[in-house]
Design a protein around this motif. Sequence first.
Motif, PDB file in Angstrom:
ATOM      1  N   MET A  48       7.305  17.946  22.417  1.00  0.00           N
ATOM      2  CA  MET A  48       6.177  17.844  21.483  1.00  0.00           C
ATOM      3  C   MET A  48       5.484  19.197  21.386  1.00  0.00           C
ATOM      4  SD  MET A  48       3.128  15.009  21.508  1.00  0.00           S
ATOM      5  CE  MET A  48       1.938  14.921  20.198  1.00  0.00           C
ATOM      6  N   GLY A  49       5.216  19.669  20.155  1.00  0.00           N
ATOM      7  CA  GLY A  49       4.631  20.983  19.954  1.00  0.00           C
ATOM      8  C   GLY A  49       3.157  21.032  20.299  1.00  0.00           C
ATOM      9  N   ILE A  50       2.650  22.277  20.372  1.00  0.00           N
ATOM     10  CA  ILE A  50       1.229  22.497  20.649  1.00  0.00           C
ATOM     11  C   ILE A  50       0.431  22.180  19.391  1.00  0.00           C
ATOM     12  CG2 ILE A  50      -0.489  24.202  21.331  1.00  0.00           C
ATOM     13  CD1 ILE A  50       1.770  25.742  22.724  1.00  0.00           C
ATOM     14  N   SER A  51      -0.659  21.430  19.533  1.00  0.00           N
ATOM     15  CA  SER A  51      -1.497  21.085  18.379  1.00  0.00           C
ATOM     16  C   SER A  51      -2.365  22.275  17.989  1.00  0.00           C
ATOM     17  CB  SER A  51      -2.395  19.888  18.717  1.00  0.00           C
ATOM     18  OG  SER A  51      -1.613  18.750  19.021  1.00  0.00           O
ATOM     19  N   PRO A  52      -2.563  22.492  16.696  1.00  0.00           N
ATOM     20  CA  PRO A  52      -3.413  23.599  16.251  1.00  0.00           C
ATOM     21  C   PRO A  52      -4.855  23.421  16.725  1.00  0.00           C
ATOM     22  CG  PRO A  52      -2.100  22.734  14.431  1.00  0.00           C
ATOM     23  CD  PRO A  52      -1.961  21.761  15.557  1.00  0.00           C
ATOM     24  N   ILE A  53      -5.492  24.531  17.046  1.00  0.00           N
ATOM     25  CA  ILE A  53      -6.914  24.505  17.383  1.00  0.00           C
ATOM     26  C   ILE A  53      -7.747  24.555  16.106  1.00  0.00           C
ATOM     27  CG2 ILE A  53      -7.112  27.026  17.633  1.00  0.00           C
ATOM     28  CD1 ILE A  53      -9.047  26.546  19.944  1.00  0.00           C
ATOM     29  N   PHE A  54      -7.152  25.148  15.058  1.00  0.00           N
ATOM     30  CA  PHE A  54      -7.853  25.271  13.771  1.00  0.00           C
ATOM     31  C   PHE A  54      -6.825  25.248  12.648  1.00  0.00           C
ATOM     32  CE2 PHE A  54      -9.200  27.684  10.119  1.00  0.00           C
ATOM     33  CZ  PHE A  54     -10.452  27.159   9.864  1.00  0.00           C
ATOM     34  N   GLU A  55      -7.209  24.615  11.529  1.00  0.00           N
ATOM     35  CA  GLU A  55      -6.346  24.599  10.348  1.00  0.00           C
ATOM     36  C   GLU A  55      -7.168  24.786   9.073  1.00  0.00           C
ATOM     37  OE1 GLU A  55      -2.923  21.551  10.362  1.00  0.00           O
ATOM     38  OE2 GLU A  55      -4.440  20.674  11.708  1.00  0.00           O
ATOM     39  N   ALA A  56      -6.625  25.552   8.174  1.00  0.00           N
ATOM     40  CA  ALA A  56      -7.117  25.607   6.799  1.00  0.00           C
ATOM     41  C   ALA A  56      -5.987  25.055   5.940  1.00  0.00           C
ATOM     42  CB  ALA A  56      -7.439  27.039   6.390  1.00  0.00           C
TER      43      ALA A  56
ATOM     44  N   GLY B  70      -9.757  21.866  -0.778  1.00  0.00           N
ATOM     45  CA  GLY B  70      -9.049  22.041   0.469  1.00  0.00           C
ATOM     46  C   GLY B  70      -9.848  21.579   1.673  1.00  0.00           C
ATOM     47  N   GLN B  71      -9.252  21.684   2.873  1.00  0.00           N
ATOM     48  CA  GLN B  71      -9.867  21.185   4.092  1.00  0.00           C
ATOM     49  C   GLN B  71      -9.856  22.238   5.199  1.00  0.00           C
ATOM     50  OE1 GLN B  71      -6.995  17.847   4.439  1.00  0.00           O
ATOM     51  NE2 GLN B  71      -8.792  16.554   4.754  1.00  0.00           N
ATOM     52  N   LEU B  72     -10.883  22.169   6.047  1.00  0.00           N
ATOM     53  CA  LEU B  72     -10.927  22.924   7.288  1.00  0.00           C
ATOM     54  C   LEU B  72     -10.966  21.918   8.434  1.00  0.00           C
ATOM     55  CD1 LEU B  72     -13.650  25.636   6.454  1.00  0.00           C
ATOM     56  CD2 LEU B  72     -11.162  25.868   6.279  1.00  0.00           C
ATOM     57  N   LEU B  73     -10.151  22.147   9.463  1.00  0.00           N
ATOM     58  CA  LEU B  73     -10.099  21.219  10.592  1.00  0.00           C
ATOM     59  C   LEU B  73     -10.184  21.984  11.911  1.00  0.00           C
ATOM     60  CD1 LEU B  73      -7.686  20.250   8.338  1.00  0.00           C
ATOM     61  CD2 LEU B  73      -7.854  18.219   9.777  1.00  0.00           C
ATOM     62  N   VAL B  74     -10.952  21.461  12.848  1.00  0.00           N
ATOM     63  CA  VAL B  74     -11.011  21.969  14.215  1.00  0.00           C
ATOM     64  C   VAL B  74     -10.531  20.862  15.138  1.00  0.00           C
ATOM     65  CG1 VAL B  74     -12.515  22.753  16.086  1.00  0.00           C
ATOM     66  CG2 VAL B  74     -12.854  23.635  13.765  1.00  0.00           C
ATOM     67  N   ASN B  75      -9.461  21.139  15.887  1.00  0.00           N
ATOM     68  CA  ASN B  75      -8.848  20.140  16.776  1.00  0.00           C
ATOM     69  C   ASN B  75      -8.550  18.832  16.044  1.00  0.00           C
ATOM     70  OD1 ASN B  75      -8.879  21.809  19.111  1.00  0.00           O
ATOM     71  ND2 ASN B  75     -11.056  21.340  19.412  1.00  0.00           N
ATOM     72  N   GLY B  76      -8.076  18.953  14.800  1.00  0.00           N
ATOM     73  CA  GLY B  76      -7.672  17.800  14.014  1.00  0.00           C
ATOM     74  C   GLY B  76      -8.786  17.095  13.280  1.00  0.00           C
TER      75      GLY B  76
ATOM     76  N   LEU C  69     -18.544  23.466   6.543  1.00  0.00           N
ATOM     77  CA  LEU C  69     -19.399  24.575   6.965  1.00  0.00           C
ATOM     78  C   LEU C  69     -20.318  24.994   5.817  1.00  0.00           C
ATOM     79  CD1 LEU C  69     -16.702  26.765   8.787  1.00  0.00           C
ATOM     80  CD2 LEU C  69     -18.182  24.990   9.763  1.00  0.00           C
ATOM     81  N   SER C  70     -21.608  25.013   6.093  1.00  0.00           N
ATOM     82  CA  SER C  70     -22.588  25.429   5.083  1.00  0.00           C
ATOM     83  C   SER C  70     -23.137  26.821   5.351  1.00  0.00           C
ATOM     84  CB  SER C  70     -23.756  24.432   5.045  1.00  0.00           C
ATOM     85  OG  SER C  70     -23.296  23.139   4.713  1.00  0.00           O
ATOM     86  N   SER C  71     -22.849  27.371   6.535  1.00  0.00           N
ATOM     87  CA  SER C  71     -23.387  28.683   6.898  1.00  0.00           C
ATOM     88  C   SER C  71     -22.589  29.246   8.064  1.00  0.00           C
ATOM     89  CB  SER C  71     -24.860  28.555   7.305  1.00  0.00           C
ATOM     90  OG  SER C  71     -24.960  27.822   8.530  1.00  0.00           O
ATOM     91  N   THR C  72     -22.848  30.522   8.360  1.00  0.00           N
ATOM     92  CA  THR C  72     -22.201  31.143   9.517  1.00  0.00           C
ATOM     93  C   THR C  72     -22.670  30.487  10.809  1.00  0.00           C
ATOM     94  OG1 THR C  72     -23.924  32.852   9.542  1.00  0.00           O
ATOM     95  CG2 THR C  72     -21.892  33.366   8.365  1.00  0.00           C
ATOM     96  N   HIS C  73     -23.902  29.986  10.823  1.00  0.00           N
ATOM     97  CA  HIS C  73     -24.407  29.297  12.020  1.00  0.00           C
ATOM     98  C   HIS C  73     -23.595  28.031  12.295  1.00  0.00           C
ATOM     99  CE1 HIS C  73     -27.851  31.896  12.655  1.00  0.00           C
ATOM    100  NE2 HIS C  73     -28.106  31.844  11.365  1.00  0.00           N
ATOM    101  N   ASP C  74     -23.198  27.332  11.235  1.00  0.00           N
ATOM    102  CA  ASP C  74     -22.337  26.155  11.398  1.00  0.00           C
ATOM    103  C   ASP C  74     -21.017  26.553  12.050  1.00  0.00           C
ATOM    104  OD1 ASP C  74     -24.219  24.570  10.228  1.00  0.00           O
ATOM    105  OD2 ASP C  74     -23.180  24.354   8.306  1.00  0.00           O
TER     106      ASP C  74
END
Length: 512
Positions: free
Chosen positions: A1-9, A61-67, A72-77
């Motif tokens: 089983m492969g390593i799951s992405p930490i982040f995806e766009a 499109g989508q942004l995903l962290v750990n699936g 995100l509305s700002s850099t603080h997010d």
Amino acid sequence: MGISPIFEARRIEKIFPGVRALDGVSLSLLPGSIHALLGENGAGKSTLIKVITGVHRPTAGQLLVNGEEIHLSSTHDAIARGIGVVHQERNLIPRFSVAENIHLERLGSHALRPINYADLNRKARRWLEELQFDVDPARSVSDLSVAQMQLVEIAKALSLQSRVLLLDEPTASLTSGETDTLFTVLRRLRDNGVSLVFVSHKLEEVQEICDRVTVLRDGVNACESRSMQGLGRQDLVRLMIGRGESSGSWRKRDVAQNPVALELRGVTTAIGHRSIDLSVRKGEILGLYGLVGAGRTELAKAVMGRIALTGGDVLVDGRPARITSAADAIHRYGLGYVSEDRKREGLVLPHSVLANAGIVIWRKLAGFFGDLSDARVQHSVLPYLERLEVKTPSLAQTVGNLSGGNQQKISVAKWLAAGVNILIVDEPSVGIDIKTKAYLHDLLRDLANQGTAVIVITSDMPEMVALADRIVVMNDYRIQGEVENTGAYDMMSYAIMSLIHRETEDRVEEPA
């Protein structure tokens, strides 16, 4: 089983008025990986980074962290989600200290509690030591060099302990030694499970440190999140520009009999240069090489009248020159200077592309009564903007809204259009892509072949060897020696570094 992405766009689109900057772009980051993000200027890299870091909201499109999908509305997010960034253009507050800039996101979090500067400096020192960067945390950022400011930016990002860290041209202003130190830090972060995105036009660095790669071309994926294994330099170039790299190799040119265009005799400056003797002939490309802090940029500014001379003489075409300002240098003596710091010195960011590209020729183009039409300016500057392939919706576009690479092209184009007799180019290819770099080198060679005296200041050794007829080595605000360029990289790099290190050893052995 492969390593799951930490982040995806996934299938990211970003549309600005009249421009589709990203069209279905995808990127997948694995933990414990250094991932190259490549593409020419205008390919969409900076836009994708801004989407990932909350500066821009994607059109689709989508942004995903750990699936898990995130919005995100700002850099603080983004920071709260463990996503940090080191931008190509520095985002520091010059009047603040190094420590204040490193901890900027957390300053004033308790409005009624005074800042404990001793604690702030202590915490900042930890991150500076990670980079082996020996600077007082209480020192004002305005006192630092461009390279030192970049290291502060990196320390700032590291202090946020991001699990996803994007670095946009992080080595652009660093010496080879500083780059080696940075790579050591990046590998340590990778080994600790951090996912790093490395954006660079220096393919030798990409091949050295990156294990995965995504390539963008004209806002779409030319290559999506694949292993670097089996990819050579030419493969990466073809993915970026659709064809292989041209071989603009160095060629020996005979300029020994040409008259001297610019000469410095025993020049001493208010900031520490001593007994500088230097000359460049018409039609010659003279390279100035040295480590960051060697005094090359400062010497150029002294020649341009921006730093006071306290001794010695400057001669232009064999005659003494009294240069007290940049206007004197340009209009009386035909000297031009492409600054290494385009954001603060090279461009007027709120003004248009046309205004920036034409600013140094306004006086020359103005009619008897001072009238100046945009059409006349456009006629003079457009060939250079087109040759350098500046990507802009129109010449009326505000320069501050363009990518860093396109800004650099404009700062070079304005001096090419000016037709100066002596051109000093400081770090000419910082932030520009392979194809534009080749065009720029060809333009500088063409200028020299037409009789322009060119001085190139660069910390990119391959660029120095590719361009210069003769290379002068500086260290500690002094000239250590010079070498005739043979075009043989290994031989030239050894000769240049031997001059620098021999002089360093000699100074250590000098009696107190």
